[in-house]
Scaffold this motif. Structure first.
Motif, short mmCIF file in Angstrom:
data_model
loop_
_atom_site.label_atom_id
_atom_site.label_comp_id
_atom_site.label_asym_id
_atom_site.label_seq_id
_atom_site.Cartn_x
_atom_site.Cartn_y
_atom_site.Cartn_z
N ASP A 93 -7.50 -0.66 6.61
CA ASP A 93 -7.44 0.33 5.53
C ASP A 93 -6.09 0.28 4.83
OD1 ASP A 93 -8.46 2.45 3.97
OD2 ASP A 93 -7.35 3.89 5.20
N LEU A 94 -5.02 0.20 5.60
CA LEU A 94 -3.68 0.09 5.02
C LEU A 94 -3.54 -1.20 4.24
CD1 LEU A 94 -0.84 1.29 4.71
CD2 LEU A 94 -0.24 0.15 6.84
N GLU A 95 -4.11 -2.28 4.77
CA GLU A 95 -4.05 -3.57 4.07
C GLU A 95 -4.73 -3.48 2.71
OE1 GLU A 95 -5.34 -8.24 4.81
OE2 GLU A 95 -5.80 -6.72 6.32
N ASN A 96 -5.89 -2.82 2.64
CA ASN A 96 -6.58 -2.68 1.36
C ASN A 96 -5.79 -1.82 0.39
OD1 ASN A 96 -8.72 -4.24 2.27
ND2 ASN A 96 -9.86 -2.47 3.03
N ASN A 126 6.16 -7.15 2.01
CA ASN A 126 6.64 -7.17 3.40
C ASN A 126 5.70 -6.38 4.31
OD1 ASN A 126 8.83 -8.74 2.73
ND2 ASN A 126 10.21 -7.00 2.50
N ALA A 127 5.26 -5.23 3.82
CA ALA A 127 4.32 -4.42 4.61
C ALA A 127 3.00 -5.16 4.79
CB ALA A 127 4.08 -3.08 3.92
N LEU A 128 2.55 -5.86 3.77
CA LEU A 128 1.30 -6.60 3.87
C LEU A 128 1.39 -7.73 4.88
CD1 LEU A 128 -1.55 -6.92 2.71
CD2 LEU A 128 -0.60 -8.44 0.98
N SER A 129 2.53 -8.41 4.91
CA SER A 129 2.70 -9.47 5.90
C SER A 129 2.74 -8.91 7.31
CB SER A 129 3.95 -10.30 5.61
OG SER A 129 5.11 -9.52 5.79
N GLU A 130 3.35 -7.73 7.49
CA GLU A 130 3.37 -7.09 8.82
C GLU A 130 1.98 -6.61 9.23
OE1 GLU A 130 5.84 -6.81 11.08
OE2 GLU A 130 7.06 -8.04 9.77
N VAL A 131 1.21 -6.12 8.27
CA VAL A 131 -0.15 -5.66 8.58
C VAL A 131 -1.02 -6.84 8.99
CG1 VAL A 131 -2.25 -4.73 7.52
CG2 VAL A 131 -0.10 -3.56 7.21
N LEU A 191 6.27 -0.33 11.66
CA LEU A 191 6.97 -0.99 10.57
C LEU A 191 6.15 -1.09 9.30
CD1 LEU A 191 9.57 -2.36 9.67
CD2 LEU A 191 8.67 -4.48 10.58
N PRO A 192 4.88 -1.48 9.34
CA PRO A 192 4.13 -1.57 8.07
C PRO A 192 4.03 -0.24 7.35
CG PRO A 192 2.93 -2.68 9.80
CD PRO A 192 4.08 -2.00 10.45
N VAL A 193 3.86 0.83 8.09
CA VAL A 193 3.75 2.15 7.46
C VAL A 193 5.09 2.55 6.85
CG1 VAL A 193 3.27 4.59 7.88
CG2 VAL A 193 1.86 2.85 8.96
N GLU A 194 6.19 2.27 7.55
CA GLU A 194 7.51 2.59 7.00
C GLU A 194 7.78 1.80 5.72
OE1 GLU A 194 10.57 2.13 9.88
OE2 GLU A 194 9.69 3.59 11.25
N LEU A 195 7.41 0.53 5.71
CA LEU A 195 7.61 -0.28 4.50
C LEU A 195 6.74 0.23 3.37
CD1 LEU A 195 7.80 -3.82 6.11
CD2 LEU A 195 9.66 -2.59 4.99
N PHE A 196 5.51 0.65 3.69
CA PHE A 196 4.61 1.19 2.67
C PHE A 196 5.18 2.47 2.07
CE2 PHE A 196 0.93 3.82 1.45
CZ PHE A 196 0.36 2.98 0.52
N VAL A 197 5.70 3.34 2.90
CA VAL A 197 6.28 4.60 2.43
C VAL A 197 7.51 4.33 1.57
CG1 VAL A 197 7.45 6.72 3.18
CG2 VAL A 197 5.33 6.00 4.28
N GLU A 198 8.32 3.38 1.99
CA GLU A 198 9.50 3.03 1.19
C GLU A 198 9.09 2.44 -0.15
OE1 GLU A 198 13.64 0.48 1.63
OE2 GLU A 198 12.29 0.67 3.34
N GLY A 199 8.03 1.64 -0.15
CA GLY A 199 7.50 1.10 -1.40
C GLY A 199 6.99 2.20 -2.31
N LEU A 200 6.36 3.22 -1.73
CA LEU A 200 5.91 4.36 -2.53
C LEU A 200 7.09 5.09 -3.17
CD1 LEU A 200 3.12 6.00 -0.35
CD2 LEU A 200 2.86 4.94 -2.58
N ARG A 201 8.17 5.22 -2.42
CA ARG A 201 9.36 5.88 -2.99
C ARG A 201 9.91 5.10 -4.17
NH1 ARG A 201 11.71 6.49 2.60
NH2 ARG A 201 10.62 8.29 3.41
N TYR A 202 10.02 3.78 -3.99
CA TYR A 202 10.51 2.95 -5.09
C TYR A 202 9.57 3.02 -6.29
CZ TYR A 202 14.20 0.67 -2.39
OH TYR A 202 15.32 0.41 -1.66
N GLU A 203 8.27 3.01 -6.03
CA GLU A 203 7.30 3.07 -7.12
C GLU A 203 7.40 4.40 -7.87
OE1 GLU A 203 2.47 2.77 -7.79
OE2 GLU A 203 3.31 2.54 -5.78
N ASN A 204 7.55 5.49 -7.14
CA ASN A 204 7.66 6.80 -7.78
C ASN A 204 8.96 6.95 -8.57
OD1 ASN A 204 5.19 7.62 -6.79
ND2 ASN A 204 6.06 8.57 -4.97
N ASN A 205 10.00 6.23 -8.15
CA ASN A 205 11.27 6.28 -8.86
C ASN A 205 11.33 5.30 -10.03
OD1 ASN A 205 12.30 8.27 -7.22
ND2 ASN A 205 13.22 6.84 -5.78
N GLY A 206 10.28 4.49 -10.20
CA GLY A 206 10.23 3.55 -11.31
C GLY A 206 10.83 2.20 -11.01
#
Length: 95
Positions: free
Chosen positions: A69-72, A56-61, A30-45
């Motif tokens: 490493d993912l937390e950082n 959400n990903a940070l709380s799961e981590v 779940l944390p990796v999926e949330l991180f990837v989804e966050g990257l998509r939103y970030e890349n789309n502006g």
């Protein structure tokens, strides 16, 4: 027939069952999926949605405690996004 004659069939059955269960019951990270989804939103502006996903990903981590490493990475992304949003707000006031 002795049990040794059935042993290869039993081993093959266990092997097939373990392969099928690993394919269908794959545990999602779940944390990796949330991180990837966050990257998509970030890349789309869409920075606000990206911040929500990163938080959400940070709380799961933090629940797992095995992915420092993912937390950082998430913490650094959140700092950058908050800076970008503040810059956009200040730039909007300057116009």
């Amino acid at each position: 027939m002795t049990i040794y004659q059935y042993l290869p069939f039993i081993m093959i059955a266990f092997l097939i069952a373990s392969i099928i269960s690993s394919l269908f019951l794959k545990k999602k990270n779940l944390p990796v999926e949330l991180f990837v989804e966050g990257l998509r939103y970030e890349n789309n502006g869409h920075f606000d949605e990206a911040i929500i996903n990163y938080e959400n990903a940070l709380s799961e981590v933090k629940k797992n405690r095995f992915q420092e490493d993912l937390e950082n990475k998430i913490i650094q992304k959140l700092k950058v996004l908050h800076t970008i949003i503040e810059y956009q707000k200040n730039f909007g006031f300057a116009r």
